[in-house]
Write a protein that holds these residues in place. Structure first.
Motif, short mmCIF file in Angstrom:
data_model
loop_
_atom_site.label_atom_id
_atom_site.label_comp_id
_atom_site.label_asym_id
_atom_site.label_seq_id
_atom_site.Cartn_x
_atom_site.Cartn_y
_atom_site.Cartn_z
N ASP A 31 -8.48 8.06 -9.79
CA ASP A 31 -8.54 7.06 -8.72
C ASP A 31 -7.83 5.80 -9.20
OD1 ASP A 31 -9.06 5.33 -6.68
OD2 ASP A 31 -11.25 5.53 -6.75
N ARG A 63 2.34 1.71 -3.49
CA ARG A 63 1.34 2.23 -4.42
C ARG A 63 1.14 3.73 -4.22
NH1 ARG A 63 -1.47 -2.53 -2.92
NH2 ARG A 63 -1.47 -4.10 -4.56
N GLU A 64 1.02 4.13 -2.97
CA GLU A 64 0.76 5.55 -2.69
C GLU A 64 1.89 6.42 -3.22
OE1 GLU A 64 -0.14 8.47 1.15
OE2 GLU A 64 0.01 6.30 1.41
N ARG A 65 3.12 5.98 -3.03
CA ARG A 65 4.28 6.74 -3.50
C ARG A 65 4.31 6.82 -5.03
NH1 ARG A 65 8.43 3.60 -1.82
NH2 ARG A 65 9.14 2.98 -3.89
N GLY A 125 0.81 -1.20 0.00
CA GLY A 125 0.00 0.00 0.00
C GLY A 125 0.85 1.26 0.00
N SER A 126 1.92 1.27 0.78
CA SER A 126 2.78 2.45 0.82
C SER A 126 3.51 2.65 -0.50
CB SER A 126 3.79 2.32 1.96
OG SER A 126 4.70 1.25 1.74
N PHE A 169 1.79 6.30 -7.12
CA PHE A 169 0.61 6.98 -7.65
C PHE A 169 0.77 8.50 -7.61
CE2 PHE A 169 -2.54 3.25 -6.72
CZ PHE A 169 -1.91 2.51 -7.70
N GLN A 170 1.50 9.01 -6.65
CA GLN A 170 1.76 10.45 -6.60
C GLN A 170 2.56 10.88 -7.83
OE1 GLN A 170 3.70 11.18 -2.84
NE2 GLN A 170 1.78 11.16 -1.69
#
Length: 248
Positions: free
Chosen positions: A28, A8-10, A5-6, A12-13
């Motif tokens: 999204d 992906r978040e990085r 998850g972390s 995706f930014q």
């Protein structure tokens, strides 16, 4: 899963700076695999690769970044097997010989596919199609060793598991990923037993070959499958019934 998850978040930014929004989900990225600036160059790299050049029947996911590839495959006379969004309406075969050329570009979209392609059950795929020559997907993030992080739903791994279980792919079937350079990670990641590692990664600027990519042979690990996926994806239900009937 927290680590994924972390990551992906990085990613995706960074992806938000180069991605094209989806007509349904905007930015999204947990709901779709985005098209991106330079996807044409990544697609061209894939088209020049032997995994595509030698193929007659390809599995290509419905990801936005692969729409051009699906169209080019029809232009090259190849058959394309794909799924609907989240696999809920199953597998479809796009055969350029049965579709007017002026409809090809529409036929490779999610909406057009259901108007022009042929729906295929797993039994149909098992009995009517040859071995698939290549499995091609987009993804959320991937490292240089081919370990993918998708949207977090596991659709491509489920597609691999189903097609492997009915004998339409083997551990020798190449798996390819098309991504933007910002989605490629250098850190070490470890695949789960059901994860399909890419043999080759195509970006706008690079072709990355992976040695000894892990290919799962477990089919669908039913005890690990999310109950909602089973309840909403008819091909999974069909496979479960086929296994119960000992037809596999």
């Amino acid at each position: 899963m927290d680590h994924k998850g972390s990551v992906r978040e990085r990613v995706f930014q960074d992806l938000r700076q180069v991605a094209y929004p989806d007509s349904r989900f905007h930015f999204d990225f947990g709901e779709f695999i985005a098209d991106f600036q330079g996807s044409e160059q990544a697609t061209e790299r894939l088209i020049q690769h032997p995994c595509y050049q030698n193929a007659k029947c390809l599995f290509i996911t419905p990801d936005n970044c692969l729409e051009l590839l699906r169209y080019r495959a029809l232009q090259d006379g190849k058959h394309v097997l794909m799924t609907t969004y989240s696999i809920r309406r199953g597998f479809w075969l796009i055969d350029p010989a049965t579709i007017p050329k002026d409809r090809w570009l529409y036929a490779v979209t999610l909406d057009g596919m259901e108007r022009h392609a042929k729906p295929m059950t797993l039994a149909d795929i098992k009995t009517q199609l040859p071995l698939l020559d290549c499995m091609i997907t987009g993804t959320g993030a991937i490292n240089e060793a081919g370990v993918r992080f998708g949207k977090g739903h596991g659709f491509f791994d489920a597609e691999w598991g189903m097609l492997y279980r009915i004998g339409k792919i083997t551990t020798a079937t190449p798996s390819a990923a098309v991504v933007h350079d910002c989605q490629v990670l250098t850190e070490t990641l470890y695949p789960e037993v059901f994860d399909t590692v890419a043999d080759v990664i195509f970006t706008p600027t690079r072709t990355i070959e992976v040695v000894n990519a892990h290919k799962p042979t477990c089919g669908i690990v039913w005890e690990l499958l999310d109950a909602h996926m089973f309840e909403t994806i008819p091909p999974l239900q069909e496979l479960k019934a086929m296994e119960a009937d000992l037809s596999l």
